[in-house]
Scaffold this motif. Structure first.
Motif, PDB file in Angstrom:
ATOM      1  N   VAL A   1       0.861  -1.185   0.000  1.00  0.00           N
ATOM      2  CA  VAL A   1       0.000   0.000   0.000  1.00  0.00           C
ATOM      3  C   VAL A   1       0.898   1.236   0.000  1.00  0.00           C
ATOM      4  CG1 VAL A   1      -1.745   1.295   1.294  1.00  0.00           C
ATOM      5  CG2 VAL A   1      -1.874  -1.196   1.173  1.00  0.00           C
ATOM      6  N   ALA A   2       0.574   2.185  -0.845  1.00  0.00           N
ATOM      7  CA  ALA A   2       1.381   3.407  -0.968  1.00  0.00           C
ATOM      8  C   ALA A   2       1.404   4.169   0.356  1.00  0.00           C
ATOM      9  CB  ALA A   2       0.820   4.303  -2.066  1.00  0.00           C
ATOM     10  N   GLU A   3       2.539   4.773   0.650  1.00  0.00           N
ATOM     11  CA  GLU A   3       2.693   5.556   1.889  1.00  0.00           C
ATOM     12  C   GLU A   3       1.606   6.623   2.015  1.00  0.00           C
ATOM     13  OE1 GLU A   3       4.925   5.412   4.534  1.00  0.00           O
ATOM     14  OE2 GLU A   3       5.617   3.511   3.706  1.00  0.00           O
ATOM     15  N   THR A   4       1.166   7.189   0.903  1.00  0.00           N
ATOM     16  CA  THR A   4       0.157   8.251   0.943  1.00  0.00           C
ATOM     17  C   THR A   4      -1.212   7.745   1.398  1.00  0.00           C
ATOM     18  OG1 THR A   4      -0.295   7.912  -1.409  1.00  0.00           O
ATOM     19  CG2 THR A   4       1.304   9.633  -0.831  1.00  0.00           C
ATOM     20  N   LEU A   5      -1.429   6.436   1.353  1.00  0.00           N
ATOM     21  CA  LEU A   5      -2.712   5.860   1.770  1.00  0.00           C
ATOM     22  C   LEU A   5      -2.695   5.297   3.196  1.00  0.00           C
ATOM     23  CD1 LEU A   5      -3.772   3.911  -1.450  1.00  0.00           C
ATOM     24  CD2 LEU A   5      -4.614   6.118  -0.637  1.00  0.00           C
ATOM     25  N   LEU A   6      -1.524   5.212   3.806  1.00  0.00           N
ATOM     26  CA  LEU A   6      -1.430   4.552   5.109  1.00  0.00           C
ATOM     27  C   LEU A   6      -2.229   5.258   6.199  1.00  0.00           C
ATOM     28  CD1 LEU A   6       2.270   3.343   5.167  1.00  0.00           C
ATOM     29  CD2 LEU A   6       0.193   2.020   4.666  1.00  0.00           C
ATOM     30  N   ASP A   7      -2.295   6.590   6.173  1.00  0.00           N
ATOM     31  CA  ASP A   7      -3.124   7.289   7.167  1.00  0.00           C
ATOM     32  C   ASP A   7      -4.598   6.932   7.006  1.00  0.00           C
ATOM     33  OD1 ASP A   7      -1.094   8.540   8.550  1.00  0.00           O
ATOM     34  OD2 ASP A   7      -1.210  10.397   7.390  1.00  0.00           O
ATOM     35  N   GLU A   8      -5.046   6.790   5.761  1.00  0.00           N
ATOM     36  CA  GLU A   8      -6.434   6.417   5.506  1.00  0.00           C
ATOM     37  C   GLU A   8      -6.712   5.003   6.022  1.00  0.00           C
ATOM     38  OE1 GLU A   8      -7.340   7.117   1.405  1.00  0.00           O
ATOM     39  OE2 GLU A   8      -6.732   9.224   1.554  1.00  0.00           O
ATOM     40  N   VAL A   9      -5.773   4.099   5.802  1.00  0.00           N
ATOM     41  CA  VAL A   9      -5.915   2.732   6.302  1.00  0.00           C
ATOM     42  C   VAL A   9      -6.003   2.759   7.829  1.00  0.00           C
ATOM     43  CG1 VAL A   9      -4.771   0.480   6.527  1.00  0.00           C
ATOM     44  CG2 VAL A   9      -4.715   1.701   4.323  1.00  0.00           C
ATOM     45  N   ARG A  10      -5.077   3.455   8.452  1.00  0.00           N
ATOM     46  CA  ARG A  10      -5.019   3.525   9.920  1.00  0.00           C
ATOM     47  C   ARG A  10      -6.320   4.088  10.502  1.00  0.00           C
ATOM     48  NH1 ARG A  10      -0.060   4.773  10.706  1.00  0.00           N
ATOM     49  NH2 ARG A  10      -0.227   6.779   9.677  1.00  0.00           N
ATOM     50  N   LEU A  11      -6.817   5.178   9.923  1.00  0.00           N
ATOM     51  CA  LEU A  11      -8.030   5.808  10.437  1.00  0.00           C
ATOM     52  C   LEU A  11      -9.265   4.941  10.224  1.00  0.00           C
ATOM     53  CD1 LEU A  11      -7.365   9.482   9.332  1.00  0.00           C
ATOM     54  CD2 LEU A  11      -7.382   8.600  11.673  1.00  0.00           C
ATOM     55  N   ALA A  12      -9.403   4.357   9.041  1.00  0.00           N
ATOM     56  CA  ALA A  12     -10.574   3.517   8.755  1.00  0.00           C
ATOM     57  C   ALA A  12     -10.599   2.290   9.665  1.00  0.00           C
ATOM     58  CB  ALA A  12     -10.578   3.093   7.287  1.00  0.00           C
ATOM     59  N   VAL A  13      -9.460   1.658   9.837  1.00  0.00           N
ATOM     60  CA  VAL A  13      -9.394   0.482  10.705  1.00  0.00           C
ATOM     61  C   VAL A  13      -9.667   0.886  12.155  1.00  0.00           C
ATOM     62  CG1 VAL A  13      -7.846  -1.288  11.628  1.00  0.00           C
ATOM     63  CG2 VAL A  13      -7.933  -0.851   9.171  1.00  0.00           C
ATOM     64  N   GLY A  14      -9.166   2.027  12.573  1.00  0.00           N
ATOM     65  CA  GLY A  14      -9.442   2.517  13.919  1.00  0.00           C
ATOM     66  C   GLY A  14     -10.928   2.715  14.158  1.00  0.00           C
ATOM     67  N   GLU A  15     -11.622   3.291  13.184  1.00  0.00           N
ATOM     68  CA  GLU A  15     -13.073   3.478  13.304  1.00  0.00           C
ATOM     69  C   GLU A  15     -13.802   2.144  13.384  1.00  0.00           C
ATOM     70  OE1 GLU A  15     -15.075   6.114  13.677  1.00  0.00           O
ATOM     71  OE2 GLU A  15     -13.371   7.479  13.740  1.00  0.00           O
ATOM     72  N   ALA A  16     -13.433   1.208  12.510  1.00  0.00           N
ATOM     73  CA  ALA A  16     -14.101  -0.099  12.506  1.00  0.00           C
ATOM     74  C   ALA A  16     -13.837  -0.859  13.804  1.00  0.00           C
ATOM     75  CB  ALA A  16     -13.641  -0.920  11.300  1.00  0.00           C
ATOM     76  N   CYS A  17     -12.606  -0.811  14.290  1.00  0.00           N
ATOM     77  CA  CYS A  17     -12.281  -1.499  15.533  1.00  0.00           C
ATOM     78  C   CYS A  17     -12.968  -0.837  16.728  1.00  0.00           C
ATOM     79  CB  CYS A  17     -10.766  -1.525  15.750  1.00  0.00           C
ATOM     80  SG  CYS A  17      -9.897  -2.652  14.645  1.00  0.00           S
TER      81      CYS A  17
ATOM     82  N   PRO B   1     -13.641 -11.807  21.869  1.00  0.00           N
ATOM     83  CA  PRO B   1     -12.655 -10.954  21.209  1.00  0.00           C
ATOM     84  C   PRO B   1     -13.170 -10.368  19.888  1.00  0.00           C
ATOM     85  CG  PRO B   1     -12.164 -13.246  20.779  1.00  0.00           C
ATOM     86  CD  PRO B   1     -13.335 -13.226  21.739  1.00  0.00           C
ATOM     87  N   VAL B   2     -12.606  -9.239  19.525  1.00  0.00           N
ATOM     88  CA  VAL B   2     -12.807  -8.640  18.206  1.00  0.00           C
ATOM     89  C   VAL B   2     -11.774  -9.291  17.291  1.00  0.00           C
ATOM     90  CG1 VAL B   2     -12.636  -6.494  16.878  1.00  0.00           C
ATOM     91  CG2 VAL B   2     -13.611  -6.467  19.193  1.00  0.00           C
ATOM     92  N   ARG B   3     -12.148  -9.567  16.068  1.00  0.00           N
ATOM     93  CA  ARG B   3     -11.235 -10.264  15.150  1.00  0.00           C
ATOM     94  C   ARG B   3     -10.922  -9.411  13.922  1.00  0.00           C
ATOM     95  NH1 ARG B   3     -11.013 -15.070  17.397  1.00  0.00           N
ATOM     96  NH2 ARG B   3     -12.818 -15.975  18.379  1.00  0.00           N
ATOM     97  N   LEU B   4      -9.659  -9.481  13.507  1.00  0.00           N
ATOM     98  CA  LEU B   4      -9.214  -8.820  12.291  1.00  0.00           C
ATOM     99  C   LEU B   4      -8.558  -9.847  11.393  1.00  0.00           C
ATOM    100  CD1 LEU B   4      -9.138  -6.343  14.361  1.00  0.00           C
ATOM    101  CD2 LEU B   4      -7.530  -5.386  12.755  1.00  0.00           C
ATOM    102  N   GLU B   5      -8.782  -9.691  10.108  1.00  0.00           N
ATOM    103  CA  GLU B   5      -8.097 -10.507   9.115  1.00  0.00           C
ATOM    104  C   GLU B   5      -7.497  -9.536   8.105  1.00  0.00           C
ATOM    105  OE1 GLU B   5      -9.077 -14.000   5.861  1.00  0.00           O
ATOM    106  OE2 GLU B   5     -10.531 -13.554   7.440  1.00  0.00           O
ATOM    107  N   LEU B   6      -6.212  -9.647   7.873  1.00  0.00           N
ATOM    108  CA  LEU B   6      -5.499  -8.777   6.952  1.00  0.00           C
ATOM    109  C   LEU B   6      -5.009  -9.632   5.799  1.00  0.00           C
ATOM    110  CD1 LEU B   6      -3.280  -7.083   9.678  1.00  0.00           C
ATOM    111  CD2 LEU B   6      -5.630  -6.525   9.053  1.00  0.00           C
ATOM    112  N   VAL B   7      -5.424  -9.286   4.586  1.00  0.00           N
ATOM    113  CA  VAL B   7      -5.099 -10.097   3.425  1.00  0.00           C
ATOM    114  C   VAL B   7      -4.434  -9.223   2.375  1.00  0.00           C
ATOM    115  CG1 VAL B   7      -5.998 -11.631   1.631  1.00  0.00           C
ATOM    116  CG2 VAL B   7      -7.129 -11.536   3.876  1.00  0.00           C
TER     117      VAL B   7
END
Length: 146
Positions: free
Chosen positions: A31-47, A62-68
């Protein structure tokens, strides 16, 4: 590519750790560095949404995450075990979440889903009697290292 599975107890303090892990795996998946903040924020909201739902209904589960990581996509699936009708604040459709305007919604669940819809490249929300699953993905075009 790799699949990483993570589960954590329904405590808000673990959301930060989940964001850090997801960001590291996203980077290694290309994932491009420019998108990492978006990934971090979206996952934070979902979690955060999943943690709140668990704290209200099933705090011991427990809450479960799967990263593919695939050749061209990085996907994160956040799953809880709270039946769809009982999820914290209820779950609007993704179209309703995208149309949400600040101050007009009925709760923080809608706002969180609107944030996720705005940050992720692709979002799918499935509420079933067994729980809620939020699937988000982003392009992974850089050379992956996993």
């Amino acid at each position: 590519m790799a699949t990483v599975e993570l589960s954590f107890s329904a405590l808000p303090v673990h959301v930060r750790t989940a964001r850090l892990i997801v960001t590291a795996v996203a980077r290694r998946s290309g994932v491009a560095e420019t998108l990492l903040d978006e990934v971090r924020l979206a996952v934070g909201e979902a979690c955060s949404r999943a943690v709140e739902a668990h704290r209200r209904h099933c705090p011991d589960e427990p809450v479960r995450l799967e990263l593919v990581g695939t050749e061209h996509r990085f996907e994160v699936i956040v799953s809880d075990t709270v039946p769809g009708d009982d999820a914290a604040g209820g779950l609007p459709s993704i179209d309703e979440a995208e149309e949400f305007e600040y101050g007009l919604g009925e709760g923080t669940a809608e706002l969180g889903l609107a944030v996720i819809a705005g940050l992720a490249d692709d979002v799918d929300i499935e509420a079933t009697p067994k729980g809620v699953q939020i699937r988000m993905s982003w392009p992974a075009e850089a050379e992956a290292t996993i």
